[in-house]
Motif scaffolding. Sequence first.
Motif, PDB file in Angstrom:
ATOM      1  N   ASP A   1      -2.841  11.752   7.218  1.00  0.00           N
ATOM      2  CA  ASP A   1      -3.048  10.512   6.470  1.00  0.00           C
ATOM      3  C   ASP A   1      -3.868  10.747   5.199  1.00  0.00           C
ATOM      4  O   ASP A   1      -4.035   9.821   4.395  1.00  0.00           O
ATOM      5  CB  ASP A   1      -3.781   9.478   7.334  1.00  0.00           C
ATOM      6  CG  ASP A   1      -2.959   9.018   8.521  1.00  0.00           C
ATOM      7  OD1 ASP A   1      -3.534   8.888   9.620  1.00  0.00           O
ATOM      8  OD2 ASP A   1      -1.742   8.790   8.352  1.00  0.00           O
TER       9      ASP A   1
ATOM     10  N   ARG B   1       4.772   9.910  -4.021  1.00  0.00           N
ATOM     11  CA  ARG B   1       4.095   8.713  -3.551  1.00  0.00           C
ATOM     12  C   ARG B   1       4.988   8.017  -2.537  1.00  0.00           C
ATOM     13  O   ARG B   1       6.149   7.727  -2.807  1.00  0.00           O
ATOM     14  CB  ARG B   1       3.784   7.790  -4.735  1.00  0.00           C
ATOM     15  CG  ARG B   1       2.792   6.703  -4.433  1.00  0.00           C
ATOM     16  CD  ARG B   1       2.312   6.040  -5.719  1.00  0.00           C
ATOM     17  NE  ARG B   1       1.609   6.979  -6.587  1.00  0.00           N
ATOM     18  CZ  ARG B   1       0.962   6.618  -7.700  1.00  0.00           C
ATOM     19  NH1 ARG B   1       0.948   5.345  -8.071  1.00  0.00           N
ATOM     20  NH2 ARG B   1       0.366   7.525  -8.442  1.00  0.00           N
TER      21      ARG B   1
ATOM     22  N   TRP C   1       0.861  -1.176   0.000  1.00  0.00           N
ATOM     23  CA  TRP C   1       0.000   0.000   0.000  1.00  0.00           C
ATOM     24  C   TRP C   1       0.902   1.232   0.000  1.00  0.00           C
ATOM     25  O   TRP C   1       1.836   1.319   0.804  1.00  0.00           O
ATOM     26  CB  TRP C   1      -0.911   0.039   1.229  1.00  0.00           C
ATOM     27  CG  TRP C   1      -2.063  -0.899   1.164  1.00  0.00           C
ATOM     28  CD1 TRP C   1      -2.156  -2.131   1.732  1.00  0.00           C
ATOM     29  CD2 TRP C   1      -3.300  -0.689   0.485  1.00  0.00           C
ATOM     30  NE1 TRP C   1      -3.369  -2.699   1.452  1.00  0.00           N
ATOM     31  CE2 TRP C   1      -4.108  -1.833   0.687  1.00  0.00           C
ATOM     32  CE3 TRP C   1      -3.834   0.357  -0.280  1.00  0.00           C
ATOM     33  CZ2 TRP C   1      -5.397  -1.960   0.162  1.00  0.00           C
ATOM     34  CZ3 TRP C   1      -5.113   0.237  -0.805  1.00  0.00           C
ATOM     35  CH2 TRP C   1      -5.876  -0.911  -0.583  1.00  0.00           C
TER      36      TRP C   1
ATOM     37  N   TYR D   1      -4.770   6.465  -1.815  1.00  0.00           N
ATOM     38  CA  TYR D   1      -4.089   5.232  -1.437  1.00  0.00           C
ATOM     39  C   TYR D   1      -4.130   4.248  -2.598  1.00  0.00           C
ATOM     40  O   TYR D   1      -5.197   4.006  -3.178  1.00  0.00           O
ATOM     41  CB  TYR D   1      -4.747   4.621  -0.204  1.00  0.00           C
ATOM     42  CG  TYR D   1      -4.362   5.325   1.074  1.00  0.00           C
ATOM     43  CD1 TYR D   1      -4.825   6.610   1.332  1.00  0.00           C
ATOM     44  CD2 TYR D   1      -3.523   4.732   2.001  1.00  0.00           C
ATOM     45  CE1 TYR D   1      -4.455   7.285   2.494  1.00  0.00           C
ATOM     46  CE2 TYR D   1      -3.145   5.384   3.171  1.00  0.00           C
ATOM     47  CZ  TYR D   1      -3.617   6.662   3.405  1.00  0.00           C
ATOM     48  OH  TYR D   1      -3.245   7.324   4.547  1.00  0.00           O
TER      49      TYR D   1
ATOM     50  N   GLN E   1      -9.476   7.434  -2.532  1.00  0.00           N
ATOM     51  CA  GLN E   1      -9.227   8.639  -1.757  1.00  0.00           C
ATOM     52  C   GLN E   1      -9.576   8.420  -0.287  1.00  0.00           C
ATOM     53  O   GLN E   1     -10.656   7.897   0.036  1.00  0.00           O
ATOM     54  CB  GLN E   1     -10.060   9.805  -2.302  1.00  0.00           C
ATOM     55  CG  GLN E   1      -9.937  11.100  -1.519  1.00  0.00           C
ATOM     56  CD  GLN E   1      -8.589  11.759  -1.664  1.00  0.00           C
ATOM     57  OE1 GLN E   1      -8.061  11.883  -2.767  1.00  0.00           O
ATOM     58  NE2 GLN E   1      -8.012  12.195  -0.539  1.00  0.00           N
TER      59      GLN E   1
ATOM     60  N   GLY F   1      -6.369   3.530  -7.289  1.00  0.00           N
ATOM     61  CA  GLY F   1      -6.322   4.394  -6.125  1.00  0.00           C
ATOM     62  C   GLY F   1      -7.687   4.665  -5.531  1.00  0.00           C
ATOM     63  O   GLY F   1      -8.717   4.604  -6.217  1.00  0.00           O
TER      64      GLY F   1
ATOM     65  N   ALA G   1      -4.808  11.284   1.653  1.00  0.00           N
ATOM     66  CA  ALA G   1      -4.065  10.981   0.425  1.00  0.00           C
ATOM     67  C   ALA G   1      -4.905  10.057  -0.438  1.00  0.00           C
ATOM     68  O   ALA G   1      -5.927   9.530   0.008  1.00  0.00           O
ATOM     69  CB  ALA G   1      -2.734  10.305   0.752  1.00  0.00           C
TER      70      ALA G   1
ATOM     71  N   ARG H   1       0.739   5.723  -0.719  1.00  0.00           N
ATOM     72  CA  ARG H   1      -0.201   6.835  -0.740  1.00  0.00           C
ATOM     73  C   ARG H   1       0.472   8.084  -1.312  1.00  0.00           C
ATOM     74  O   ARG H   1       1.685   8.231  -1.247  1.00  0.00           O
ATOM     75  CB  ARG H   1      -0.734   7.122   0.663  1.00  0.00           C
ATOM     76  CG  ARG H   1       0.318   7.607   1.654  1.00  0.00           C
ATOM     77  CD  ARG H   1      -0.271   7.689   3.056  1.00  0.00           C
ATOM     78  NE  ARG H   1       0.701   8.178   4.021  1.00  0.00           N
ATOM     79  CZ  ARG H   1       0.477   8.238   5.332  1.00  0.00           C
ATOM     80  NH1 ARG H   1      -0.686   7.819   5.831  1.00  0.00           N
ATOM     81  NH2 ARG H   1       1.406   8.719   6.150  1.00  0.00           N
TER      82      ARG H   1
END
Length: 123
Positions: free
Chosen positions: A89, A44, A35, A93, A119, A117, A91, A37
């Motif tokens: 946090d 990233r 994972w 992902y 959100q 991705g 971002a 983000r």
Amino acid sequence: VQLVESGGGSVQAGGSLRLSCAASEYPYPDNCVGWLRQAPGKDREGVANIYTGGRFSYYADSVKGRFTISQDNAKKTVYLQMNNLKPEDTAVYYCAVHVGHCYRTVVKEDFHFWGQGTQVTVS
């Protein structure tokens, strides 16, 4: 290999979300699912990874103790349980896969296959 993330959304600080990453297939018996983000204007960054052939997992310091990565190999699905979420946090992902064992880092250049991705917004 197609990866589909789900589970993103908007939560208040201190809240929880669980992200899912469903793979159409894994390219080889041994793979690493990560994972990562990306926040607006930032590069990233890696969050966590898990080895599909065993129990190895790794967490970035920024999420250690708050996030938990797990997998259901029968479903080819990897989960990211995110607790005690913070505004930082926020971002998009992404889940990603590379062949072979996981490393004790999560670096975007290592991964070959990517999802679209999801959100995550923490306010």
